[in-house]
Scaffold this active site. Structure first.
Site, PDB file in Angstrom:
ATOM      1  N   LYS A  47      99.432  14.255 -76.739  1.00 29.47           N
ATOM      2  CA  LYS A  47     100.488  13.363 -76.236  1.00 29.47           C
ATOM      3  C   LYS A  47     101.863  13.876 -76.676  1.00 29.47           C
ATOM      4  O   LYS A  47     102.812  13.905 -75.891  1.00 29.47           O
ATOM      5  CB  LYS A  47     100.268  11.931 -76.748  1.00 29.47           C
ATOM      6  CG  LYS A  47      99.053  11.261 -76.108  1.00 29.47           C
ATOM      7  CD  LYS A  47      98.659   9.959 -76.795  1.00 29.47           C
ATOM      8  CE  LYS A  47      97.343   9.434 -76.228  1.00 29.47           C
ATOM      9  NZ  LYS A  47      96.853   8.222 -76.911  1.00 29.47           N
ATOM     10  N   GLN A  90      98.134   4.367 -82.058  1.00 32.95           N
ATOM     11  CA  GLN A  90      96.860   4.960 -81.625  1.00 32.95           C
ATOM     12  C   GLN A  90      95.670   4.149 -82.151  1.00 32.95           C
ATOM     13  O   GLN A  90      95.604   3.807 -83.327  1.00 32.95           O
ATOM     14  CB  GLN A  90      96.790   6.416 -82.142  1.00 32.95           C
ATOM     15  CG  GLN A  90      95.543   7.176 -81.726  1.00 32.95           C
ATOM     16  CD  GLN A  90      95.498   7.492 -80.226  1.00 32.95           C
ATOM     17  OE1 GLN A  90      96.511   7.769 -79.608  1.00 32.95           O
ATOM     18  NE2 GLN A  90      94.308   7.431 -79.658  1.00 32.95           N
ATOM     19  N   ASP A 113     101.334   1.624 -73.917  1.00 30.69           N
ATOM     20  CA  ASP A 113      99.867   1.652 -73.788  1.00 30.69           C
ATOM     21  C   ASP A 113      99.367   0.446 -72.966  1.00 30.69           C
ATOM     22  O   ASP A 113      98.217   0.406 -72.561  1.00 30.69           O
ATOM     23  CB  ASP A 113      99.221   1.609 -75.189  1.00 30.69           C
ATOM     24  CG  ASP A 113      98.447   2.882 -75.501  1.00 30.69           C
ATOM     25  OD1 ASP A 113      98.205   3.677 -74.568  1.00 30.69           O
ATOM     26  OD2 ASP A 113      98.078   3.064 -76.675  1.00 30.69           O
TER      27      ASP A 113
END
Ligand code: NAD
Length: 277
Positions: A47, A90, A113
């Site tokens: 990412k 994450q 996200d």
């Protein structure tokens, strides 16, 4: 025919890069990693690399000592910082951290996200918001190949909040007929054999063999499993590719689409914040 996620992701990343060049400053993505989980570390690295490639500012905060109070304080600081446009914590989180509280702490406007309850509700209610990157990437990939979705029977195997459940809404919004199967589904084949589009997100290496697939169906394999040091999907690619009309490979299928969709979400976050400031 191969659904080439790597190639489509590259095209999408080039479009993001071109847009970034015309902006007064760079969109800034901050990724917070709370574990030393090797898979998470490799996803985060990918990412970061992609974010830098398109000209974003990218910051990784890797801290395995954060307790929940300090993590929530960190998120609050990032929320308040006008120089931060996207925040991604994450998953999975380190032990002892509560995923609902952590996701809820992120400003929905920076939640690239798409896991904040506000963004989950927005998807449910077909309002603007952030769609999780993997489901967004799957729809982008199907659209890139002009695969028809309206009135098709889409069978999704897997009901996680990250992949399966958001996909249900995205496909419904596109007027598909959607069936969701999961670990308690009986006679899985009776559903999959009527799928025009079969999406597999189970985390069970090569569990979907050719006999689960209707000849000519489109197969999207979300799975990432490491078997004998090799990455394989949830679909037995060799056999399935002989039956399917279109199929995603693993790797180079859904994985790269997740990355480009995260970048698109971050660019969207930047644009919306800019237009409101
Ligand atoms: P998860 O473990 O949260 O959910 C798995 C789902 O599969 C569950 O809903 C479960 O009911 C269902 N399932 C499990 N075994 C089954 C069986 N035998 N029959 C029918 N259903 C079954 O997983 P997830 O987070 O949704 O991820 C699924 C897979 O996708 C994993 O391999 C993960 O690594 C991968 N993944 C890939 C990307 C990407 O970018 N390519 C992104 C997210 C997840």
């Amino acid at each position: 025919m191969l659904l080439d996620g790597k190639a489509i992701s590259k095209t999408r990343q080039t479009a993001v890069k071109d847009t970034v060049q015309s902006l007064p400053d760079a969109p800034h993505l901050v990724v917070v990693l709370t574990t030393d989980n090797p898979a998470s570390q490799s996803y985060v690295k990918a990412k970061e690399k992609a974010a830098q490639h398109v000209g974003f500012k990218s910051t990784l905060i890797h801290d395995t000592t954060l307790d929940e109070t300090r993590l929530l304080q960190l998120i609050d600081t990032l929320n308040q910082d006008p120089g931060v446009h996207g925040i991604l914590v994450q998953l999975p989180l380190a032990k002892g951290l509560n995923v609902e509280r952590v996701m809820r702490a992120i400003d929905p406007a920076k939640d690239v996200d798409g896991f904040h309850p506000e963004n989950v509700a927005a998807l449910f209610q077909k309002r603007p918001g952030f769609v999780p990157a993997t489901p967004r990437g799957i729809l982008t990939l199907l659209d890139a190949y002009e695969i028809e979705i309206e009135s098709k029977h889409v069978v999704i195997i897997g009901r996680s909040q990250i992949v399966g459940t958001p996909l249900v809404h995205l496909f419904l919004h596109r007027n598909a007929t959607v069936t969701v199967c999961h670990s308690k589904t009986e006679d899985l084949k009776s559903y999959t054999l009527s799928a025009d589009i079969l999406v597999v997100a189970t985390g069970r290496a090569r569990m979907i063999t050719a006999d689960y697939i209707r000849p000519g169906a489109v197969v999207v394999d979300v799975g990432i499993n490491r078997v004998d040091g090799k990455l394989v999907g949830d679909v037995d690619f060799e056999a399935a590719s002989k039956v399917a009309s279109y199929i995603t490979p693993v790797p180079k299928g859904v994985g790269p689409m997740t990355i480009s969709s995260l970048l698109e979400n971050t660019l969207d976050a930047y644009t919306r914040q800019r237009s409101q400031s």
